[in-house]
Scaffold this active site. Structure first.
Site, mmCIF file in Angstrom:
data_model
loop_
_atom_site.group_PDB
_atom_site.id
_atom_site.type_symbol
_atom_site.label_atom_id
_atom_site.label_comp_id
_atom_site.label_asym_id
_atom_site.label_seq_id
_atom_site.Cartn_x
_atom_site.Cartn_y
_atom_site.Cartn_z
ATOM 1 C CD GLU A 166 14.382 43.354 37.670
ATOM 2 O OE1 GLU A 166 15.240 42.894 36.897
ATOM 3 O OE2 GLU A 166 13.428 42.704 38.111
HETATM 4 C C1 LIG Z 1 14.221 44.558 48.297
HETATM 5 C C2 LIG Z 1 15.320 44.008 47.448
HETATM 6 C C3 LIG Z 1 15.065 42.910 46.643
HETATM 7 C C4 LIG Z 1 16.096 42.352 45.882
HETATM 8 N N1 LIG Z 1 15.854 41.211 45.159
HETATM 9 C C5 LIG Z 1 16.899 40.562 44.588
HETATM 10 C C6 LIG Z 1 16.721 39.280 43.996
HETATM 11 O O1 LIG Z 1 15.610 38.728 43.947
HETATM 12 N N2 LIG Z 1 17.804 38.650 43.488
HETATM 13 C C7 LIG Z 1 19.039 39.210 43.509
HETATM 14 O O2 LIG Z 1 19.975 38.587 43.030
HETATM 15 N N3 LIG Z 1 19.251 40.438 44.052
HETATM 16 C C8 LIG Z 1 18.213 41.108 44.594
HETATM 17 N N4 LIG Z 1 18.414 42.338 45.184
HETATM 18 C C9 LIG Z 1 19.748 42.917 45.188
HETATM 19 C C10 LIG Z 1 19.857 44.119 44.257
HETATM 20 O O3 LIG Z 1 19.822 43.686 42.940
HETATM 21 C C11 LIG Z 1 21.148 44.852 44.630
HETATM 22 O O4 LIG Z 1 20.938 45.461 45.883
HETATM 23 C C12 LIG Z 1 21.522 45.893 43.602
HETATM 24 O O5 LIG Z 1 21.922 45.267 42.415
HETATM 25 C C13 LIG Z 1 22.643 46.802 44.086
HETATM 26 O O6 LIG Z 1 23.710 46.071 44.585
HETATM 27 P P1 LIG Z 1 24.334 46.447 46.009
HETATM 28 O O7 LIG Z 1 23.209 46.533 46.958
HETATM 29 O O8 LIG Z 1 25.435 45.510 46.304
HETATM 30 O O9 LIG Z 1 24.896 47.890 45.822
HETATM 31 P P2 LIG Z 1 26.353 48.267 45.279
HETATM 32 O O10 LIG Z 1 26.640 47.499 44.060
HETATM 33 O O11 LIG Z 1 27.321 48.195 46.398
HETATM 34 O O12 LIG Z 1 26.106 49.777 44.903
HETATM 35 C C14 LIG Z 1 26.137 50.852 45.849
HETATM 36 C C15 LIG Z 1 26.043 52.151 45.065
HETATM 37 O O13 LIG Z 1 27.200 52.258 44.218
HETATM 38 C C16 LIG Z 1 26.780 52.375 42.869
HETATM 39 N N5 LIG Z 1 27.705 51.647 42.011
HETATM 40 C C17 LIG Z 1 28.094 50.362 42.091
HETATM 41 N N6 LIG Z 1 28.921 50.057 41.087
HETATM 42 C C18 LIG Z 1 29.060 51.179 40.354
HETATM 43 C C19 LIG Z 1 29.788 51.512 39.185
HETATM 44 N N7 LIG Z 1 30.515 50.618 38.517
HETATM 45 N N8 LIG Z 1 29.711 52.772 38.741
HETATM 46 C C20 LIG Z 1 28.954 53.705 39.363
HETATM 47 N N9 LIG Z 1 28.246 53.452 40.458
HETATM 48 C C21 LIG Z 1 28.287 52.201 40.949
HETATM 49 C C22 LIG Z 1 25.383 51.790 42.805
HETATM 50 O O14 LIG Z 1 24.653 52.295 41.710
HETATM 51 C C23 LIG Z 1 24.829 52.216 44.149
HETATM 52 O O15 LIG Z 1 24.371 53.531 44.065
HETATM 53 C C24 LIG Z 1 17.381 42.942 45.914
HETATM 54 C C25 LIG Z 1 17.616 44.069 46.698
HETATM 55 C C26 LIG Z 1 16.607 44.582 47.472
HETATM 56 C C27 LIG Z 1 16.927 45.761 48.345
#
Ligand SMILES: Cc1cc2nc3c(=O)[nH]c(=O)nc-3n(C[C@H](O)[C@H](O)[C@H](O)COP(=O)(O)OP(=O)(O)OC[C@H]3O[C@@H](n4cnc5c(N)ncnc54)[C@H](O)[C@@H]3O)c2cc1C
Length: 597
Positions: A407
């Protein structure tokens, strides 16, 4: 044709709590629940206890037939269609009811995640953005739980940066279909969902949402992820290989998918906040029960001050979290209620929810971090037994971790909070700059506006102090960086933290004030004690964040004079939190659960 209703003027615009005073009558609290709210709370609670909890083991082992049946049962009980209009098979109830259900169902993270994704990000894109035909086709099944919904935004290379997705959509040569190609990642409910809102870029450019059915040619689901927690939920990638989506299944407008992607997340965030509070209510019961029977040094561990302190902190957080969550949805409902029956086209409802984006992000960040501390302390109270699978602490600990990631990660939500406030300040929508200037003048002239005496006057003064400290630090930071503050993430984060803590402590104080007005101060002594403990910690955190901001923005004489101002603002006598926590702990240990009175 549905009419578009104008949104009535907001009595309390989003974020305005920072610069305006509120009275207890201005906020909705759990004490204001109607008979109907209480009835639905009971239905959800009983369903969770009698039907979800006994099936945890099966769901942990991915028996998704059980999960689907529970989704169907929840629909049958009217728990899944609260946000869906009646003409499409839903109940169309208020947002307080939405939050209550999320809160009371939160007895097992695996199912909460499934149900949350289904009812929220799964169904709401269609509720808010679907055409009449799309709503008629998909919503009745989703509202009743006959069909399961999912939402696919993230990809392996873009989660937070979701608009940067690689999935592409191209119109077929006969103009009848869009052909989707790409991969989505971590999609909740993917293993068994029937309807997916999938985001892709038309011609590689126009970010757009599509409604995709499981059986569409070219659609397939990858293997289940092996997760740290919420193992009872399904999380898989989606593979789109020339996936044929009829042109009638474009959701909303081409190139406007970002409105859909971000709007529904606000609802997801307030529900997640409410669910974290509900989950904490369960954790405290488990922790108390264990602490009352586990003996060490000839005593039950519930007699030890350091264990009592942990239990008290849990209760304090639940009281505060409830106050924030129901205040937020109460504000939404107040405006939505004025829309009357005209709001079939849902645009106005969407706008109201958008208005409170900052409060929704606050609930998400605060709730997910609060439950993180609760499960951690629950493990600690269980000692070695907290670390083994036979006891529930281990499962709760693993399950809670995801809340800070999905979220929108908490980093992204912190940036949203400060970014939203600054944007409104710059556009003149929120007179934040005028409030900062007034405060600076006040601070320099040594005058200050007094809070009126009356019930909880000290606490109200401290809320005013918190607002001043936050405004002062934000003023220092914006003066130094102007628009470029967006690039100073640590400062943006610190301003978000002060904003979150201010909202939390003000919500707790207003709730305690409301209780004191109804039951007298003596009759509300536990609520007041919980409020005092919360605000003591919150003020320390606000002060520390403010110092960090000021030290990062100034040096030399300027820094010294700004620190002197901060010291002046932060001059207050602390409450005796040791005695207050003892009082709170005594009460929750006696009753075996979190109680307000
Ligand atoms: C169990 C599970 C269920 C999920 N369900 C869904 C779903 O139903 N639908 C869906 O679409 N997605 C879903 N997700 C995906 C989830 O929304 C993403 O994993 C999440 O938004 C983070 O994206 P990422 O994993 O690519 O991390 P990244 O975006 O790569 O982030 C890695 C780290 O960098 C930080 N970061 C990234 N950008 C910035 C910035 N601009 N400034 C500062 N810090 C930053 C983040 O906060 C994090 O700490 C799910 C994930 C999991 C693990």
């Amino acid at each position: 044709m549905a009419t578009v209703t104008a949104v009535p003027a907001m009595k309390f615009p989003g974020g305005s709590f920072l610069i305006e005073e509120r009275t207890p009558e201005d906020i909705f609290t759990p004490e204001d629940f109607t008979e109907q709210h209480l009835l639905i709370a009971q239905t959800a609670e009983e369903f969770a206890l009698k039907e979800i909890v006994p099936n945890i083991e099966k769901m942990e082992h991915k028996d998704f037939a059980v999960t689907r049946e529970l989704v169907r049962r929840a629909g049958e009980l009217g728990l899944s269609g609260v946000d869906v209009p009646e003409q499409y098979g839903g109940m169309q109830m208020d947002k307080v009811t939405s939050a209550i259900i999320a809160d009371r169902l939160a007895k097992y993270g695996g199912f909460s995640t499934t149900w949350g994704a289904h009812t929220c990000i799964g169904a709401l894109p269609i509720v808010y953005f679907g055409t009449e035909e799309q709503k008629k086709k998909y919503l009745p099944g989703l509202a009743t739980g006959q069909k399961v919904g999912a939402y696919a935004l993230s990809e392996s290379s873009s989660g937070s940066d979701a608009l940067n997705c690689r999935t592409q959509a191209k119109l077929s040569t006969d103009g009848k279909h869009y052909l989707l190609n790409g991969e989505k990642m971590w999609i909740t409910n993917a293993g068994f969902a029937d309807v997916f809102t999938i985001f892709a870029k038309v011609d590689g450019e126009k970010f757009t949402a599509f409604l995709v059915e499981r059986g569409f040619p070219g659609f397939s689901v990858g293997a289940e992820e092996h997760k740290m927690g919420i193992r009872g939920s399904s999380t898989c990638p989606l593979i789109l290989n020339d996936c044929q989506v009829p042109v009638g299944n474009v959701l909303g407008e081409i190139g406007k998918g970002h409105h859909i992607a971000f709007n529904v997340l606000n609802v997801g965030r307030f529900k997640l906040g409410a669910a974290c509070v509900g989950s904490a209510r369960n954790c405290i019961e488990t922790a108390i029960a264990y602490a009352k029977q586990r003996k060490a040094f000839g005593k039950v561990i519930a007699d030890f001050g350091l264990i009592r302190e942990k239990l008290a902190n849990m209760a304090v957080g639940i009281f505060t979290g409830e106050a924030m969550a129901y205040r937020t949805v109460g504000m939404m409902d107040e405006v939505i209620a004025q829309l009357g029956s005209e709001h079939e086209d849902m645009k106005a409802v969407r706008k109201v929810i958008d208005e409170y984006a900052v409060e929704c992000s606050i609930l998400k960040v605060w709730g997910s971090e609060f439950i993180g501390t609760v499960v951690d302390e629950m493990v600690q109270i269980h000692g070695g037994y907290g670390f083994v699978e036979e006891y529930p602490a281990e499962l709760s600990y693993r399950d809670s971790r995801i809340n800070r990631i999905f979220e929108g990660t908490n980093e992204i939500n912190r940036l949203i909070i400060t970014g939203f406030l600054l944007k409104r300040a710059m556009s003149g929508q929120l007179p934040l700059m005028a409030a900062i200037k007034k405060l600076m003048d006040e601070v320099l002239s040594g005058t200050s506006e007094e809070v009126e005496d009356g019930p909880l006057a000290t606490e109200r003064k401290l809320v005013a102090t918190a607002k001043k400290i936050g405004l002062f630090a934000a003023g220092v930071a914006t003066q130094k960086y102007m628009q470029a503050i967006q690039d100073q993430q640590e400062l943006m984060g610190a301003i978000a933290d002060m904003t979150i803590e201010t909202y939390a402590m003000e919500s707790a104080v207003l709730r305690a004030q409301k209780l004191a007005a109804r039951n007298g101060e003596a009759g509300s002594r536990h609520a007041i004690a919980m409020t005092r403990v919360y605000m003591t910690g919150a003020l320390e955190r606000i002060e520390s964040a403010a110092k960090m901001v000021v030290a990062a923005c100034s040096d030399g004489d300027m820094l010294r004079s700004q620190l002197a101002i901060l010291r002046r603002l932060c001059k207050y006598e602390p409450f005796d939190t040791v005695a207050l926590r003892q009082q709170i702990a005594q009460r929750v240990i006696e009753t075996g659960k979190y109680v307000v009175a």
